[in-house]
Design an enzyme around this catalytic site. Structure first.
Site, mmCIF file in Angstrom:
data_model
loop_
_atom_site.group_PDB
_atom_site.id
_atom_site.type_symbol
_atom_site.label_atom_id
_atom_site.label_comp_id
_atom_site.label_asym_id
_atom_site.label_seq_id
_atom_site.Cartn_x
_atom_site.Cartn_y
_atom_site.Cartn_z
ATOM 1 N N TRP A 165 -2.978 2.232 2.041
ATOM 2 C CA TRP A 165 -4.409 2.756 2.207
ATOM 3 C C TRP A 165 -4.670 2.555 3.839
ATOM 4 O O TRP A 165 -5.336 3.475 4.288
ATOM 5 C CB TRP A 165 -5.318 1.896 1.350
ATOM 6 C CG TRP A 165 -5.142 2.196 0.015
ATOM 7 C CD1 TRP A 165 -4.553 1.604 -0.878
ATOM 8 C CD2 TRP A 165 -5.444 3.402 -0.558
ATOM 9 N NE1 TRP A 165 -4.522 1.991 -2.256
ATOM 10 C CE2 TRP A 165 -4.780 3.265 -2.031
ATOM 11 C CE3 TRP A 165 -5.856 4.764 -0.120
ATOM 12 C CZ2 TRP A 165 -4.810 4.308 -3.003
ATOM 13 C CZ3 TRP A 165 -5.726 5.740 -1.374
ATOM 14 C CH2 TRP A 165 -5.399 5.599 -2.440
ATOM 15 N N ASP A 169 -12.007 -1.622 4.817
ATOM 16 C CA ASP A 169 -11.845 -1.225 3.759
ATOM 17 C C ASP A 169 -11.701 -2.288 2.679
ATOM 18 O O ASP A 169 -10.646 -2.890 2.525
ATOM 19 C CB ASP A 169 -10.888 -0.262 3.575
ATOM 20 C CG ASP A 169 -10.735 0.480 2.292
ATOM 21 O OD1 ASP A 169 -11.414 -0.086 1.345
ATOM 22 O OD2 ASP A 169 -9.628 1.199 2.218
ATOM 23 N N LYS A 218 -13.343 -0.002 -8.903
ATOM 24 C CA LYS A 218 -12.363 -1.339 -9.108
ATOM 25 C C LYS A 218 -13.344 -2.269 -9.496
ATOM 26 O O LYS A 218 -13.366 -2.938 -10.817
ATOM 27 C CB LYS A 218 -11.490 -1.465 -7.901
ATOM 28 C CG LYS A 218 -10.746 -0.380 -7.749
ATOM 29 C CD LYS A 218 -10.227 -0.217 -5.972
ATOM 30 C CE LYS A 218 -9.878 0.710 -5.560
ATOM 31 N NZ LYS A 218 -8.678 1.592 -6.487
HETATM 32 N N1 PMP Z 1 -8.862 2.065 -0.032
HETATM 33 C C1 PMP Z 1 -8.358 1.313 -0.997
HETATM 34 C C2 PMP Z 1 -8.041 0.083 -0.752
HETATM 35 C C3 PMP Z 1 -8.127 1.937 -2.246
HETATM 36 O O1 PMP Z 1 -7.750 1.050 -3.272
HETATM 37 C C4 PMP Z 1 -8.532 3.247 -2.535
HETATM 38 C C5 PMP Z 1 -8.245 3.769 -3.895
HETATM 39 N N2 PMP Z 1 -7.426 3.171 -4.850
HETATM 40 C C6 PMP Z 1 -8.844 3.971 -1.649
HETATM 41 C C7 PMP Z 1 -9.143 3.388 -0.428
HETATM 42 C C8 PMP Z 1 -9.170 5.531 -1.754
HETATM 43 O O2 PMP Z 1 -10.188 5.676 -2.749
HETATM 44 P P1 PMP Z 1 -10.731 7.062 -3.408
HETATM 45 O O3 PMP Z 1 -9.769 7.330 -4.144
HETATM 46 O O4 PMP Z 1 -12.148 6.517 -4.183
HETATM 47 O O5 PMP Z 1 -11.031 8.071 -2.313
#
Ligand code: PMP
Length: 368
Positions: A101, A175, A199
């Site tokens: 991420w 994040d 989540k």
């Molecule tokens: N950051 C983290 C830590 C995540 O776990 C996720 C999704 N699993 C995201 C960003 C991306 O999120 P989205 O698919 O809602 O854009």
């Protein structure tokens, strides 16, 4: 009837009480004659839902008065662009790469700013968070980005760094999508936090942003108005239509969280105690097992997302099929890592982890 235990990394399980309440209120919210989905976001009814949700969230995470809470859309990946558009001023951004991420955050920030990798654990296959003392921070960075829980690789930063003590004047951007509300946040060390809802908060479609007042009002000219934090803040998250139903469900989750107790601990503190117990149970079993293995460094282990492997990977399909039969759902690991992953968010009770460990033990005895 007992619902299955759902170990999905997200969209993830919600507390059953919340789903039941939402079902009961689906056709007629509090005598309004409307479903929450059918209400104007500017009407009296939705305003009360929104204000309660915001106040409860502020209380749960002890968010200081100089932080604004924004209820946005776009998810974590959109924030990877929205943050640099709002905070970078086109200058230097330091990114700590700890997994998939933050790697994406780094790539996206490059489109709007001069993104630099301040530290990376790629050589360790993202199994260990580099200690903050080893981060190479730029003197002129506009912010430092860290993903405090890497959902795919299962590494968690357990203490937020004090950037000033590390010689950086930049605000810390976190994040915290996949562990928000499972532990307290030290706001004195944070300038901005964001989290997708799907989540630990509620349904997909809602993204929470907590931003310190002094970071508002510096968006690049190319930043879409609906993504300019100042515009969103000035309009109480109603510049455009916010994801109203997701906000309503998040509000029910906040009320559920407020009512949770573990001994003397309540709310987020209770969730933290429970998370320590749940993760401790699974890691404890994995550490004592010859049949399963986890590769994450003990000091960086996530309490929320636990990737693990069967030493004999040819048994993966049988393991997943047996788990499903027992009502243990969505345990397949992310395709980039393989193996299994158990996500233990707030809505997962200890009994769910006990059921998982009992099944793992039995499977190992049968096939070991
Ligand atoms: N950051 C983290 C830590 C995540 O776990 C996720 C999704 N699993 C995201 C960003 C991306 O999120 P989205 O698919 O809602 O854009």
């Amino acid at each position: 009837m007992q619902r299955p235990y759902n170990f999905s990394a997200g969209p993830a399980a919600l507390p059953e009480e919340v789903l039941r309440q939402a079902a009961a209120e689906m056709l007629d919210w509090h005598g309004s004659g409307m479903s929450v989905m059918e209400m104007s976001h500017r009407g009296r009814e939705f305003a009360s839902i929104y204000e309660q949700a915001e106040a409860d969230l502020r209380g749960l995470l002890a968010v200081p008065a100089n932080f604004r809470i924004l209820f946005m859309q776009g998810g974590g990946l959109a924030e990877n662009a929205i943050v640099p558009m709002n905070l970078s001023r086109g200058g230097v951004v330091d990114v700590v790469v700890t997994g998939a991420w933050s790697q994406k955050s780094y790539k996206e920030a490059q489109r709007y700013a001069q993104a630099r990798v301040a530290a990376s654990n790629a050589d360790d296959r993202h199994t260990r968070i580099p200690p903050p003392e080893t981060w190479s921070l730029s003197p002129d960075a506009s912010y430092v980005h860290v993903c405090t829980n890497e959902t795919i690789h299962g590494v968690e930063l357990h203490t937020l760094p004090d950037l000033a003590a590390l010689g950086s004047k930049a605000p810390l951007v976190i994040d915290c999508s996949s562990h928000i509300l499972s532990r307290a946040i030290d706001w004195s060390r944070v300038g901005l936090a964001f989290a997708g809802a799907q989540k630990n908060i509620g349904p997909a479609g809602l993204t929470l942003v907590f931003v310190r007042d002094d970071l508002l009002g510096h968006a690049l000219p190319i930043c879409p108005s609906a993504f300019d934090y100042k515009t969103v803040a000035d309009n109480g998250s109603m510049y455009n239509t916010p994801p109203t139903y997701s906000i309503y469900i998040a509000g029910l989750v906040f009320q559920w969280l407020k009512a949770q107790r573990e001994g003397a601990a309540a709310g987020v503190a209770a969730m933290e105690q429970r998370a320590i117990a749940k993760a401790g149970l699974l890691y404890g079993y994995l550490d004592g097992s010859e049949f399963y293995v986890t590769h994450v460094d003990p000091g960086s282990r996530s309490r929320m997302n636990i990737p693990f492997f069967l030493r004999d990977e040819s048994l993966n399909d049988a393991f997943l099929a047996g788990a499903k039969e027992r009502g243990l759902l969505q345990l397949k690991g992310h395709k980039s890592v393989g193996g299994m992953r158990a996500s233990l968010y707030n809505a997962m009770p200890l009994a769910g982890v006990q059921a998982l460990v009992a099944y793992m033990r039995e499977f190992a005895a049968r096939h070991g």
